[in-house]
Structures are given as structure tokens and as C-alpha cells.
Motif scaffolding. Structure first.
Motif, PDB file in Angstrom:
ATOM      1  N   ARG A 113       0.976  -1.080  -0.038  1.00  0.00           N
ATOM      2  CA  ARG A 113       0.233  -0.089  -0.056  1.00  0.00           C
ATOM      3  C   ARG A 113       0.786   1.187  -0.180  1.00  0.00           C
ATOM      4  N   GLN A 114       1.921   1.123   0.648  1.00  0.00           N
ATOM      5  CA  GLN A 114       2.915   2.649   0.842  1.00  0.00           C
ATOM      6  C   GLN A 114       3.514   2.670  -0.465  1.00  0.00           C
ATOM      7  N   LYS A 115       3.457   1.797  -1.308  1.00  0.00           N
ATOM      8  CA  LYS A 115       4.401   1.840  -2.842  1.00  0.00           C
ATOM      9  C   LYS A 115       3.144   2.593  -3.652  1.00  0.00           C
ATOM     10  N   LEU A 116       2.054   2.086  -3.166  1.00  0.00           N
ATOM     11  CA  LEU A 116       0.616   2.915  -4.140  1.00  0.00           C
ATOM     12  C   LEU A 116       0.689   4.139  -3.820  1.00  0.00           C
ATOM     13  N   ALA A 117       0.669   4.516  -2.615  1.00  0.00           N
ATOM     14  CA  ALA A 117       0.534   5.963  -2.034  1.00  0.00           C
ATOM     15  C   ALA A 117       1.586   6.891  -2.474  1.00  0.00           C
ATOM     16  N   THR A 118       2.851   6.341  -2.639  1.00  0.00           N
ATOM     17  CA  THR A 118       3.925   6.898  -3.062  1.00  0.00           C
ATOM     18  C   THR A 118       3.874   7.441  -4.682  1.00  0.00           C
ATOM     19  N   GLU A 119       3.347   6.246  -5.295  1.00  0.00           N
ATOM     20  CA  GLU A 119       3.454   6.632  -6.475  1.00  0.00           C
ATOM     21  C   GLU A 119       2.240   7.540  -7.001  1.00  0.00           C
ATOM     22  N   VAL A 120       1.195   7.669  -6.202  1.00  0.00           N
ATOM     23  CA  VAL A 120       0.181   8.694  -6.631  1.00  0.00           C
ATOM     24  C   VAL A 120       0.546   9.867  -6.304  1.00  0.00           C
ATOM     25  N   LEU A 121       1.325  10.152  -5.015  1.00  0.00           N
ATOM     26  CA  LEU A 121       1.594  11.263  -4.731  1.00  0.00           C
ATOM     27  C   LEU A 121       2.705  12.126  -5.771  1.00  0.00           C
ATOM     28  N   ASP A 122       3.768  11.195  -6.186  1.00  0.00           N
ATOM     29  CA  ASP A 122       4.614  11.427  -7.166  1.00  0.00           C
ATOM     30  C   ASP A 122       4.127  12.014  -8.392  1.00  0.00           C
ATOM     31  N   GLY A 123       3.065  11.358  -8.750  1.00  0.00           N
ATOM     32  CA  GLY A 123       2.222  11.592 -10.124  1.00  0.00           C
ATOM     33  C   GLY A 123       1.519  12.850  -9.942  1.00  0.00           C
ATOM     34  N   SER A 124       1.019  13.266  -8.788  1.00  0.00           N
ATOM     35  CA  SER A 124       0.122  14.356  -8.532  1.00  0.00           C
ATOM     36  C   SER A 124       0.848  15.750  -8.273  1.00  0.00           C
ATOM     37  N   LYS A 125       2.132  15.558  -7.704  1.00  0.00           N
ATOM     38  CA  LYS A 125       2.869  16.462  -7.307  1.00  0.00           C
ATOM     39  C   LYS A 125       2.937  17.908  -8.274  1.00  0.00           C
ATOM     40  N   SER A 126       3.404  17.447  -9.517  1.00  0.00           N
ATOM     41  CA  SER A 126       3.451  18.575 -10.472  1.00  0.00           C
ATOM     42  C   SER A 126       2.077  19.488 -10.626  1.00  0.00           C
ATOM     43  N   GLU A 127       0.989  18.727 -10.879  1.00  0.00           N
ATOM     44  CA  GLU A 127      -0.288  19.254 -11.041  1.00  0.00           C
ATOM     45  C   GLU A 127      -0.724  19.844  -9.857  1.00  0.00           C
ATOM     46  N   MET A 128      -0.175  19.188  -8.549  1.00  0.00           N
ATOM     47  CA  MET A 128      -0.866  20.315  -7.451  1.00  0.00           C
ATOM     48  C   MET A 128      -0.255  21.669  -7.221  1.00  0.00           C
TER      49      MET A 128
END
Length: 373
Positions: free
Chosen positions: A127-142
């Protein structure tokens, strides 16, 4: 003060109108301190910098084509730098609640994308890998909208009652249940062994206690028996000592009585018998001397006188013997020796008298010769 404004610690004050900010920004940003705002010519608005929360509940399809319902919580806020405040102010100043709505939608899209590239096993176990990848993917957009994400937490993953996750967990559940059963069996066995050991120790303790009690009882019984016998034994010992003392006293009395009988009866009788025997011997000696005198016809008068005196001499000696306490050591032989001694003394006296009488005429003749000369 009229025209002076101070923002809250978790707010950014946006002053629009006039010139005073950067050339590329439509308003001036003030945080952490107050500022004077000219009335009518300037306008003040406030943008929250506090932590906000957005929830995501999205149906996603995995790499295996299995639909999962994923729930997540996002904690975000407006960035602290002036650029982020300006970007967020331009987008959300009129309706700041839209920040949570837009953030949820952004993360829902990235969540679907990341879940589609992973298997159910990876999603469940990592689950932590899933959360990290989601954060990395949305960081620039946020960042483009002036927001920063502090954390993303995957709350739940549900296969919508397909049973895939349950089937995936079945071997683990079986293994866990088997281990639990083994552990329970081991615990039961250990408990049974402990119970048996406890019962064995209790039985051993009871046996030792019974042995000790029996030993104590035997000692008490023996002591009581000895105590009960002590009185009769002491009495018997005392009686035995009394009897022994009485016996010794009786023996001493008998010995004393025997000595008294010897002194009072036997010795006087023996002395009397000896006296009679001595008189008999003297009488016999008298007869012998008379016979010899009659045969020799020499010095008849002198011998007659001595013969007449001899019994009296012996009688006097015997009379002195009759009152004496004479100890006869050899019985009859001793008495004989005593009598012979008395007779011998009498004869010795008689010889001495004879010698004296015979010496007198001789001395008379010598005296006559001396006078004639």
C-alpha cells in the motif's frame, strides 16, 4: 486603526488595487504581519493557509482486470511561498471549498492510473508503494494550482464482494489457523503437562508429608511408651536396690551373728575343752612322775612335792586361758598345739625347780669345805 489590516497566522492577506506588488502579480501578498491599506483605493481579501482534507473513494481496475474500490484520504494546504499563494488565490479565493473538490478529483485520476499498472497482490501487500506513486504523479499538477500534499493514506481496498482478496488470503488464513491450532495444541499440551507435573508434585508432597507425620507419630508413641514405662522401671530399680541393700545388711548381720556365736559359744567351749584336756595330760604326767619316783626311790620327798605342785601350776595356766579371747586359727590342730605348749611350759617349770633344788646341796658342800679350810 482605520485602514490597517493584520492577517491571522494561518492566513495570507491579498491586497489588490494600485501598484505595490510584483509586476507579474495582480495583487500584493502579506503574511505574518500587518499592512496599511488605503480605503476606497485598495481591496483586502484573505486566503486560508490551514491544513485541508480531501477524501477519495474510486472504483479502479487492476492490471489483472479485477475491479477494486479504493478509499484514500489526502491532507493538503496552500504552499507557503508567494507564488503558490498567488496561484491558489487566483483559483480559489472566491470559493475556497473548491480546493478539496479539485484535489479529490486530481487524486482520483492518478489513483486509477497507478492501480491499473499494479496487480491485486501488489496493491494489497504494498500500500505504501501505491501511495508514494500517486503522490509523485500528482505533485506537479498540485503545484500548478498552488497546493502541496502533506500525506496520502490508503484507508481500504475492497474487491466489491468478488472474493478475490478473500481467496488470496485463504492460504495465509489457513496457515495462520494451522499455526494457531498448533500453538493451541502446544499450549494445551503444555498446560496438561504442567497440570500433571503439579499433580505429581502435590502427590509427592502429600507422600512426604505422610512420611514425616508417621515419623513424628512414631517418635511421639515411643516417647509416650518410654514415659509410661519410666515410672514402673524406676520403681523396680528402687525395689531392686532396696532388696540388694537388705540382702547386704542381712549378710552383714549373719556374719556379725556368726562372729558373736564364735566369741560367745565356740571359743569358750573350745577353751574349756582344752583346759580339761590339759588337766588330763597333767594328771597323766603326774602319774608317770610318781611311777618314776617310786622306781628310783631317790629324792622322793622333793619329787613328791613337785608332783603335788605340778597340777596346781597347770591348773593356774589353764585357768588364765579359760578367760582369754584366744583366736584358734587351725581348728583341732591349733587346740592341740596350745595344750602341748601349756604342758611343755609346766614341765619346763618343773625341770627348773628340780635343777634349783639339786644345786643347793652342792653349793652347801662347797661352803662347808671353804669353812674347814
Amino acid at each position: 486603526m482605520f485602514g490597517y489590516h493584520v492577517p491571522a497566522p494561518d492566513e495570507a492577506m491579498l491586497i489588490s488595487g494600485g501598484k505595490g506588488g510584483r509586476s507579474d502579480t495582480p495583487f500584493r501578498v502579506v503574511t505574518g504581519h500587518g499592512s496599511f491599506v488605503m480605503p476606497f483605493f485598495r481591496k483586502v481579501r484573505f486566503l486560508t493557509l490551514a491544513m485541508c482534507e480531501a477524501e477519495v473513494a474510486e472504483a479502479c481496475v487492476t492490471k489483472q482486470g479485477i475491479a477494486l474500490n479504493v478509499r484514500a484520504v489526502i491532507a493538503f494546504k496552500v504552499g507557503n511561498d508567494e507564488e503558490s499563494i498567488v496561484n491558489a488565490g487566483q483559483r480559489f479565493l472566491s470559493d475556497q471549498d473548491q480546493m478539496s473538490v479539485l484535489t479529490g478529483r486530481i487524486f482520483a485520476g492518478h489513483l486509477r492510473s497507478i492501480v491499473g499498472s499494479m496487480t491485486v497482490e501488489e496493491i494489497v501487500t504494498e500500500r505504501q508503494k501505491l501511495a508514494t506513486e500517486v503522490l509523485d504523479g500528482s505533485k506537479s499538477e498540485m503545484a500548478k494550482i498552488g497546493l502541496t500534499v502533506d500525506s496520502l493514506q490508503i484507508q481500504s481496498i475492497d474487491d466489491m464482494k468478488l472474493g478475490y482478496i478473500a481467496a488470496m488470503a485463504a492460504p495465509h488464513n489457513a496457515a495462520i489457523q494451522r499455526q494457531a491450532q498448533i500453538a493451541q495444541a502446544q499450549a494445551n499440551q503444555a498446560a496438561a503437562e504442567a497440570e500433571q507435573e503439579s499433580q505429581r508434585r502435590q502427590a509427592e508432597y502429600a507422600r512426604q508429608t505422610a512420611i514425616v507425620q508417621a515419623q513424628y507419630k512414631a517418635e511421639v508413641d515411643r516417647a509416650q511408651a518410654e514415659a509410661s514405662q519410666a515410672g514402673p522401671l524406676a520403681q523396680a530399680q528402687s525395689q531392686r536396690e532396696v532388696i540388694a541393700m537388705q540382702t547386704e545388711l542381712a549378710q552383714r548381720e549373719a556374719e556379725l551373728r556368726q562372729q558373736q556365736l564364735v566369741a560367745e559359744v565356740v571359743k569358750p567351749a573350745d577353751a574349756e575343752a582344752e583346759r580339761v584336756r590339759i588337766l588330763a595330760q597333767a594328771e597323766a604326767e603326774k602319774m608317770r612322775i610318781q611311777a618314776e619316783a617310786a622306781a628310783s626311790n631317790n629324792r622322793v620327798a622333793l619329787d613328791r612335792m613337785l608332783i603335788d605342785q605340778l597340777p596346781q601350776i597347770v591348773k593356774e595356766a589353764a585357768h588364765g586361758l579359760s578367760g582369754a579371747n584366744v583366736n584358734i586359727l587351725n581348728g583341732a590342730d591349733g587346740l592341740g598345739e596350745l595344750a602341748s605348749g601349756l604342758v611343755g611350759q609346766g614341765l619346763a617349770i618343773l625341770d627348773s625347780v628340780k635343777k634349783g633344788l639339786s644345786d643347793k646341796p652342792a653349793r652347801a658342800e662347797e661352803d662347808e669345805r671353804a669353812i674347814g679350810a
